[in-house]
Structures are given as C-alpha cells and as structure tokens.
Design an enzyme around this catalytic site. Structure first.
Site, PDB file in Angstrom:
ATOM      1  N   SER A 188       0.788  -1.226   0.000  1.00  0.00           N
ATOM      2  CA  SER A 188       0.000   0.000   0.000  1.00  0.00           C
ATOM      3  C   SER A 188       0.820   1.276   0.000  1.00  0.00           C
ATOM      4  CB  SER A 188      -0.948   0.006   1.203  1.00  0.00           C
ATOM      5  OG  SER A 188      -0.215  -0.048   2.421  1.00  0.00           O
ATOM      6  N   HIS A 216      -5.724  -4.024  -2.052  1.00  0.00           N
ATOM      7  CA  HIS A 216      -5.466  -2.910  -2.965  1.00  0.00           C
ATOM      8  C   HIS A 216      -5.417  -3.370  -4.424  1.00  0.00           C
ATOM      9  CE1 HIS A 216      -4.730   0.464  -0.202  1.00  0.00           C
ATOM     10  NE2 HIS A 216      -4.261  -0.439   0.627  1.00  0.00           N
ATOM     11  N   LYS A 247     -12.586  -0.742  -0.145  1.00  0.00           N
ATOM     12  CA  LYS A 247     -11.747   0.033  -1.075  1.00  0.00           C
ATOM     13  C   LYS A 247     -12.434   0.066  -2.440  1.00  0.00           C
ATOM     14  CE  LYS A 247      -7.351  -0.434   1.365  1.00  0.00           C
ATOM     15  NZ  LYS A 247      -7.884  -0.935   2.653  1.00  0.00           N
TER      16      LYS A 247
END
Length: 399
Positions: A188, A216, A247
C-alpha cells in the site's frame, strides 16, 4: 489514579506532535467522491480528493446507493447478532457465493473488516509446530494476526525471492508441519505488486501454502479485476485470499477470506473475529452484490482508472518528480524529508488538492512521500489540475 495516567498520556501526545507524526482528521461534509468538501481555515471548501481508496469511484455510485436503499427496506439495518446464532441472512450467503466465483476460490467467509479477516486466519490454521513466512512490508493486520498464533515466524525482505527461499529452507529444516507464505498482493505504501507466480513456484518446491491480502487490487487489477492472482495467472495456485469491501468494492466496510473449502469450514468453527463479532450489515452485503454486477458487466471503470493513472504518472515524471515505478493507481511521490512532505501536502490542500504526507514510522526514515491515489471518478481535467498544483507547491517550497 487517572490524574497520573492523564499526565503520561499528554506527554506521549506531545511527543507525537513534536516528532511531526500527529495525524489530524479532516472532516468531510459530502459523500466520498472525486471532489469532496473539506473544512479549511474554519470554512468549508471543495477540493479534489486524491487520497481515498475509492479506486473505481463506486462509493457514491447511484446504482450502488439505490441497491443499499432497497436492501434497507428488505433486510433491515443490522443483525444484532453473530453469524452462528441468528446473524446469517440469504444476502450474506449470496455474497459469499458471488465472491467465491469472482475470485476463483471454493468458498468465502465474510468478516466485519479485512483487519479482522487477517486476524482470524493464522491462529486458526497454524500451531506451534507450524511456520509462517511473511513479507517484511506486509500490512499491519497481517503482522498482528501472525502475533496471535503460536507458529514460528520467518520474515523475508520485500519481494525478495532469494530471501523467501532461504526462509523456506530454514522452516523446512526446523521440521515445520505446515508452512504458509503470506504477502500483500499490492503493497500500500509503494504500489508495488508481489511476484505471485514465482512465490507459487517456491511454495510448490517447499510444500507450502500461499496467502495473499489483495485489498489494494481486487476490483481493478487483472484483466477481469480479480486481483493479483489473476494478473499473474495463478488463481488456481493461491490457497487463501483475504480482502476488503472497503476500497474498490464500494468503499464501505467489511472483509472476507476466500479459500479452499476446508479452510473456510474451519474458520467458521474456530476463527474468533468471525465467531464473536456482529454480522456484516446486510445493506453492505447487498450493495456489494451490485458492485460485483457492475464489475462483471463492463470494464469501463477499470479502463478509466488505468488511463488516469498513466496520465498522472507520465505528467509527474515529465515535470521531474520522483515517483516509484509501476502502473498501479497508488502513485507515491517521493519527497524524502518528513517535514517537507507535510508542508507540501498543506500547500496542495491550499490549492484545492487533498493528499496526505506519509513519514516514519509508516515508511522508512528518509523515505517520506505523498501517496497519490487515482480514481476512475477523476476526469482528465482533475488529473491535470493535480499535477499543476504539485508543480506550484514545489516552486513555493523552493522559495
């Protein structure tokens, strides 16, 4: 008693501020989007948002919001229970089945967050006679989850396959019953992608399982947005995938473990964060199903995100900024000095661009940066405006 404790806590807070590590929380007065309203100098104002994990711009997507409204009417607000008592609805089972199919795994189990998912895996699957081999830059939730288990712990340098093999050899020589390699799919702070094909090759050679936290990546990495295992062609070779619904997949909350059927079955019986935490809110489960519909019906959002990422990275590089290489939507602008990174973030906010500076201990000493995160919701003009703001802020810093 607390008077003494209060003084100690205030001293610690003062130390955090003096070290430049204090993390203020800016208040947003609008839905999460490419443009948000943030209070500055006591007055609210619109700014471009380049620091959210809203990669596909789905946090305020009208179809997702409509699905959430419908779910509130049908399923209610919350379950007020854990799954095995009276906390399982049809919508939860449907989402688990859809995630399993989307990620190419046999089964899926939902958690209240990916932090909880990672916290519930290691203690359940590994004992004192086992070994876990973890990338040095793995997320804090993985580190904390490993600490909860009694397994022997091995750490290898970030994406360093030679070091990973050395740790596997040591774990094997030590007589480990089970060996589990665990890595972030995308790291990240850097936007770097784990070399999963090579990791799977080593896992085969040393009879180890592979676990990937793909928070991610799922939704926009890989040809179908199925994450780093799809990107590297190893969907059938990864044993455990953890991820978040918070996310790219709508940006709300919730996490999951998608894995071999026996692993998920044991987690349902022994994983403490699952057994002792309230069920994921049904409105989130239903909205997440709509997100999967959108992802599987078209790739326009992934294409738009890729275009925005390429534009930002190329323009910033042409302007002389130091950006870590890659093509991920996490685009770290390297500054070096922590105070300078913080000052640049403030100058950018003054110019209507909302970003955050990261410094030690979140990143190594001398590696302070501004982590820019692109979104499919950004327009070309938004990206150009952000780059222009970086150029102007750099000039002001240079004096």
């Amino acid at each position: 008693m607390f008077d003494t404790v209060r003084d100690d806590l205030r001293a610690t807070l003062d130390e955090i501020r003096a070290a430049g590590l204090h993390k203020p929380e800016r208040v947003i007065g609008t839905p999460q989007s490419a443009t948000v309203e943030v209070t500055r100098g006591g007055r609210p104002g619109e700014v471009l948002n380049f620091c959210a994990n809203n990669y596909l711009g789905l946090a305020d997507h009208p179809e997702v919001i409509a699905a959430a409204h419908e779910a509130l009417g049908r399923w209610g607000y919350g379950m007020a229970s854990v799954r095995f008592i009276c906390g399982t609805q049809e919508v939860h089972k449907e989402l688990e089945a859809r995630l399993s199919a989307f990620l190419g795994q046999e089964d899926t189990i939902l958690y209240s967050s990916c932090f909880d998912a990672n916290g519930g895996v290691f203690e359940t699957l590994l004992g004192a006679e086992d070994a876990v081999i973890s990338d040095a830059l793995n997320h804090a939730s993985i580190i904390d989850g490993i600490r909860l288990s009694k397994a022997r712990r091995f750490r290898y340098a970030n994406r360093d396959l030679a070091d990973l093999e050395a740790q596997l050899k040591e774990a094997t020589a030590g007589g480990a019953r089970r060996k589990l390699i665990v890595t972030d799919g995308v790291f990240s702070m850097d936007g770097y992608v784990a070399p999963l094909a090579e990791i799977c090759d080593l896992a085969d050679r040393y009879d180890a399982m592979v676990m990937v936290d793909d928070s991610h990546a799922v939704g926009f990495v890989g040809p179908g947005g199925r994450g780093t295992p799809e990107l590297h062609g190893v969907m059938d070779r990864v044993d455990i995938i953890t991820g978040t619904l918070g996310k790219a997949l709508g940006g709300a909350s919730g996490g999951y473990v998608a894995a071999r059927a026996e692993i998920v079955a044991l987690l349902r019986q022994r994983s403490r964060p699952y057994l002792f935490s309230n069920t994921l809110a049904p409105v989130i489960a239903a909205a997440s199903l709509k997100v999967l519909d959108l992802l599987e019906s078209a790739d326009d959002l992934r294409v738009r995100l890729a275009e925005n990422t390429a534009l930002f990275r190329s323009r910033m590089t042409e302007a002389g900024f130091d950006i870590l290489p890659g093509d991920h939507a996490i685009a770290p602008v390297m500054i070096g000095d922590a105070s300078e990174a913080g000052r640049m973030a403030e100058l950018l906010l003054e110019r209507g661009v909302y970003v955050i500076g990261f410094s030690y201990p979140v990143v190594p000493q001398g590696k302070a940066r501004i982590r820019v995160q692109l979104s499919a919701a950004h327009s070309t003009e938004d990206v150009d405006r952000a780059v222009d703001a970086f150029i102007a802020a750099r000039a002001e810093l240079a004096g």
